[in-house]
Design an enzyme around this catalytic site. Structure first.
Site, PDB file in Angstrom:
ATOM      1  N   ASP A   1     -12.448  30.130  11.255  1.00 34.90           N
ATOM      2  CA  ASP A   1     -13.912  29.413  11.520  1.00 34.90           C
ATOM      3  C   ASP A   1     -15.127  30.647  11.392  1.00 34.90           C
ATOM      4  OD1 ASP A   1     -12.170  27.092  11.562  1.00 34.90           O
ATOM      5  OD2 ASP A   1     -12.799  26.506  13.386  1.00 34.90           O
TER       6      ASP A   1
ATOM      7  N   THR B   1     -10.336  34.252  14.551  1.00 37.10           N
ATOM      8  CA  THR B   1     -10.646  33.640  14.403  1.00 37.10           C
ATOM      9  C   THR B   1     -11.147  32.579  12.289  1.00 37.10           C
ATOM     10  OG1 THR B   1     -12.791  31.397  13.849  1.00 37.10           O
ATOM     11  CG2 THR B   1     -12.920  33.932  14.572  1.00 37.10           C
TER      12      THR B   1
ATOM     13  N   LEU C   1      -3.046  25.415   3.657  1.00 38.41           N
ATOM     14  CA  LEU C   1      -3.841  25.837   2.405  1.00 38.41           C
ATOM     15  C   LEU C   1      -4.902  27.460   3.706  1.00 38.41           C
ATOM     16  CD1 LEU C   1      -3.779  24.142  -0.580  1.00 38.41           C
ATOM     17  CD2 LEU C   1      -1.714  24.819   0.628  1.00 38.41           C
TER      18      LEU C   1
ATOM     19  N   ARG D   1     -12.326  10.438  -4.409  1.00 42.69           N
ATOM     20  CA  ARG D   1     -11.822  10.702  -4.242  1.00 42.69           C
ATOM     21  C   ARG D   1     -11.970  11.477  -3.248  1.00 42.69           C
ATOM     22  NH1 ARG D   1     -10.414   7.425  -6.850  1.00 42.69           N
ATOM     23  NH2 ARG D   1      -8.917   7.264  -8.754  1.00 42.69           N
TER      24      ARG D   1
END
Lengths: 359, 359, 359, 359
Positions: free
Chosen positions: B139, B137, B284, B277
């Site tokens: 995450d 994972t 990536l 921005r």
């Protein structure tokens, strides 16, 4: 509250992130922070004491080195002083340090350093100076903490070097010997060697023989893998001692070989007939921008050291005992030594995938 | 002994290092290894089954991706099949899988994947297929293991992006919003944000308000720091839900904003008047060569999975409980969810050094 | 049409990108491509000849090294053969090579290499073998082309090393000496030194004195910059020759110093009293993934070499004369030597910003 | 002599290296240097004027951004001023600028910027202010110089992104679309695309069709390469205009697609049936530490600008015409536009190795 920060011993990536986090969290509490330049030299009148503000630490978390400088020389308890006759003598200047600290209103010191600095911290603590320590070691050889900042960066630097040597070794059918840091503990060699897929890893904790090393290289050669990568920790010892691998001068030269990598490379070429090159990675392992892991850990350590001061954990070192940060008494840390355990799963893993330890 | 390896779900840096270590240590034991292409598709006749030899895994430890490919689609227990009328229906094809595995002489499967793959592994286990799992994972949201491979690489990628945005933010006095992965767990945002010295970190585990975010930015502005960096996890939720930050179409346009970063950036600019921005780091974070930490951990997991097969730890997942590798029953892993604990020291550290969580 | 490719001399980042581009553009034209293993050894029956297909070159553009291997040993015109008495003798085996090439149906050879390979190419050309050359040199010392692939990667590797040494030098108030490649041409030292903001750059093209080097270091020290970085090319010569800086054994040791960096570092410490460390960057400069600049240039060279074959530019080398690629006769290339011009603007720039060349 | 430096337009890696070299070489000549904050705002009383000393520029060569900040807003000849009624109006404030410069004793200005800054420099020159320009453009679209700093760093950043997307594309059999900078010039897309081995490159200079793009992707699929990488410059135009690729709202959503990458990705998936992901690299291309090439070139430009001031080359821009640095009149630079020449060898090389430009 007024605290001071010092960094001692060899530099390690992450020192500035510790300093930054300590300063930011101390300033948030409204404390004053001083920086003692070059280890404890600043408190001996040999160097400066500088104020550390949020502006002083702006943008430094990703920078190598230490903004308050560091030094390998001189415990305040045995400080080298040149005598009138030119010789050097170690003098106990700790009383001076204690008085200077008192005069500056320093109520606690955060000392960032390795075994040497921890010993000084413990001695200062015994003299009544309130100290909290942050462990610092490239080699990962400080006990009591699973790891510390700088090590992960050093491992990545060493691994990237192995990656680079790999392509050149393979293109030329060469043996490449890479010497990495690790005077007594082989963690960098072990971790970088496994991550970089070295073929032989030689560490201080496992005694090795040159013949076993050459056997592995020739076995690879026989199976069509005509190159090999050997990673050797600087403190790695062959059976029979350092001199067992080429003690004499080079044949036909009046020059003797230097470090372990050069000797080892010479012997491998001599014994296997394979073209061999050696290199010493040296100070590259101490430099550069810290990795994410090291920046995070250093930041946690810096904030935790300030918390330890707030909690009056005098004489304690902050430490990582995953997943938690803790503090442990410095004297407990100093009682232990931390080395690679030859039975640890990383060593077992290495053996399982065919890496030789030369034993 | 003949084993098979599969990789499922989104790719993560380190998959190839797991495969390599598993193949090398299995081959050392004299076992046969097969690779099941694209999750379990290879065992459903939808893709290939390939032999994995020491040559197959040569030089792959440092490469991103997975040589046996992966997929996000289709549990064998609910496999999407297109019907004659063009619609899709999920069909239980697990019997087919079990039979194909038996016909191929596969005695155990090493399944590398996240929650989805763990559930499949558990179901297969219940059907009598012997499975050992390796957690995967980006995450860091798989329970039972302190961390897993890929996460460290993702954190470094995100941190380097923050570093790059920093210089451009500072040069232009801008606010930069960076969206990183983390649908339900904010570990990447938290770790990369602290390491990269973000000013605001927004994670799914801590509900935030746009006004608090803007307050922090304006407080920095007032103190002369005219730029700010905001890191936001993709699954991060503002109080009142996603729509609370610009639900309507853009004024004067018929186009509605997309993800959290774009919405957040728009609102920050609208409310603070500061040029803002936003960017989405996206894939990536899954790509590239794994870091030293991830290569080492992945290698340990690969070798440990083979050891678990040798030890008949069916239905277990290998896991890191520092400093040791262990195995734990998959069903235990599935009972828990792993999220950022808002009381964990990393969050506390972040607050201590002035980072806002928007709460 | 059937062509063959060979890579000779030390490896350089970008070799694989040349091979890939040459193979892809030759295959597009419908040509056959062979790879001659290890320089020209493959054509002497000492190594293999392998077919190169689009599959052979898949994914290699970003990889260091060369898939067809290389070697520093043995021109076919003076090939070292071991004699019955154990000694080695150089033998002209070029007729054998020509015949083997003819038997294999090779109509043209693309030879990728430095000065040595260019000489061989020229000689083969004179024997009627059709050759097109691609320049390869880490040191940037091949004439006729503004630069070649590998050099940019080497400069970046050296610059990153300087960056790393910088932080450690500054933290410890040390002098760091870094030895980089460049036996006769100092381009790597010059470019990496200026880019990495070295304080002293010592190159073969500018004779230097140890006293001038130490003067610069002490002047920095006096102005409060208590550290210095010295970059030295391996072929750099002090006035009075290599021996002028510590020719004798080390005081109190029976060991003599080795290369230029070690000698120089020893003398700087001896003469300035400043703690000095030296390191040799060595093979790291040849390894690793090529930079964007090198991958692009290598790709252009590979495609241009195939175009040169199509255009029958026998005996020519492809070259960069910005912004265009051209081909020039190898014999013209060999007539010139390419060195750093002490009057070139890069040297002038370096002097203008305070860098010393020790002269 | 007293000079001033300004940086205008978007930031680019290398700006600080230019500033450093200019300051160091000016100080060596004994000149005073001032930094004008945020373009020319500092000279309009909207921002600061700061002294630049050797200490100001210490350690900045490797840092992204600009220590004197930059801005995209406001030529002094058409400076946006908010009117009492809340609207904005452009006002000519150039007289004010000239007077302020005179009052500060500024004898010459080194203006670092792109086309916009060059125009301002030319206008100031015509008003009697002595200006020397240094070209700055990420996109490489300033005429008169082969390249400028920042471009090489941007190409490497984009190439590394392509590398990362490659592994994830291949593991999942996906099409990945990467949008890079380049509003009117496709150099970044072209160079990074070739270096990163993209399959399709879409640039503003070559009109393309969505069907040709999809053809290439399907041809790869048919040959077993089930993934593709598409690099698209932000200003790239399909035949029939931007709206030709999905002008309407997304089916079943009230949200319209945004930039070229998102539209393109949507259409590729719709037309090929292949899973497609898109990402916008955005500001990452402007950030980060400059490469060796850019640091060296920026340093040369900075020193050359000071030399140009010494040589009274008013109204000139420093430029690289390999291997030499030159100066050329700004008005000449402004007369030309620099774009990718579809007949240039880089484009031809790309076609020869099978890259499609969608035409």
């Amino acid at each position: 509250m007024r605290i001071a920060i010092s960094t001692g011993g060899g530099d390690a990536p992450g020192l500035n992130a510790v300093i930054r986090a300590a300063v930011l969290s101390a300033r948030t509490r409204g404390w004053d922070v001083l920086g003692i330049k070059r280890g404890f030299s600043g408190l001996l009148g040999e160097d400066e004491i500088v104020p550390l503000t949020t502006d002083s630490v702006r943008g430094i978390a990703g920078q190598g080195g230490t903004i308050i400088k560091t030094t390998n020389r001189g415990s305040p308890f045995a400080y080298p002083i040149q005598q009138p006759d030119g010789t050097w003598k170690n003098v106990d200047r700790s009383d001076e340090l204690v008085e200077n600290a008192r005069n500056l209103g320093i109520e606690a010191i955060i000392s960032i350093g390795g075994d040497g600095s921890l010993k000084i911290a413990q001695q200062l603590q015994e003299k009544g100076v309130r100290v909290v320590s942050v462990p610092k070691t490239i080699d990962n050889d400080v006990a009591g903490t699973i790891t510390t900042f700088g090590f992960d960066t050093a491992v990545n630097t060493a691994m990237e070097a192995i990656d680079k040597l790999h392509t050149t070794a393979e293109s030329h059918d060469r043996v490449m010997v890479l010497e990495v840091m690790g005077r007594e503990a082989g963690f960098i060699a072990l971790h970088a060697g496994v991550a970089g897929t070295a073929d032989v890893i030689l560490i201080p904790e496992i005694e090795w023989e040159i013949d076993k090393v050459c056997e592995k290289i020739m076995a690879r050669d026989a199976s069509g893998k005509r190159f090999s990568i050997v990673v050797v920790a600087e403190g790695s010892k062959p059976k029979g001692g350092h001199e067992s691998i080429i003690g004499e001068s080079l044949p036909g030269q009046d020059r003797r070989l230097g470090g372990i990598a050069e000797r080892l490379g010479y012997d491998i070429q001599r014994l296997t007939g394979k073209e061999t090159r050696s290199m010493v990675l040296g100070h590259l392992q101490r430099g550069g921008s810290p990795t994410g892991y090291d920046r995070l850990l250093a930041t946690r350590f810096g904030a935790a050291a300030v918390q330890a001061v707030a909690d009056k954990k005098w004489g304690h070192m902050v430490a990582l005992q995953s997943p938690h940060l803790v503090t442990i008494p410095i004297e407990e840390v100093l009682r232990e030594t931390k080395r690679v355990d030859p039975k640890h799963d990383v060593v077992q893993t290495a053996r399982m995938i065919g890496i030789s330890f030369g034993d």
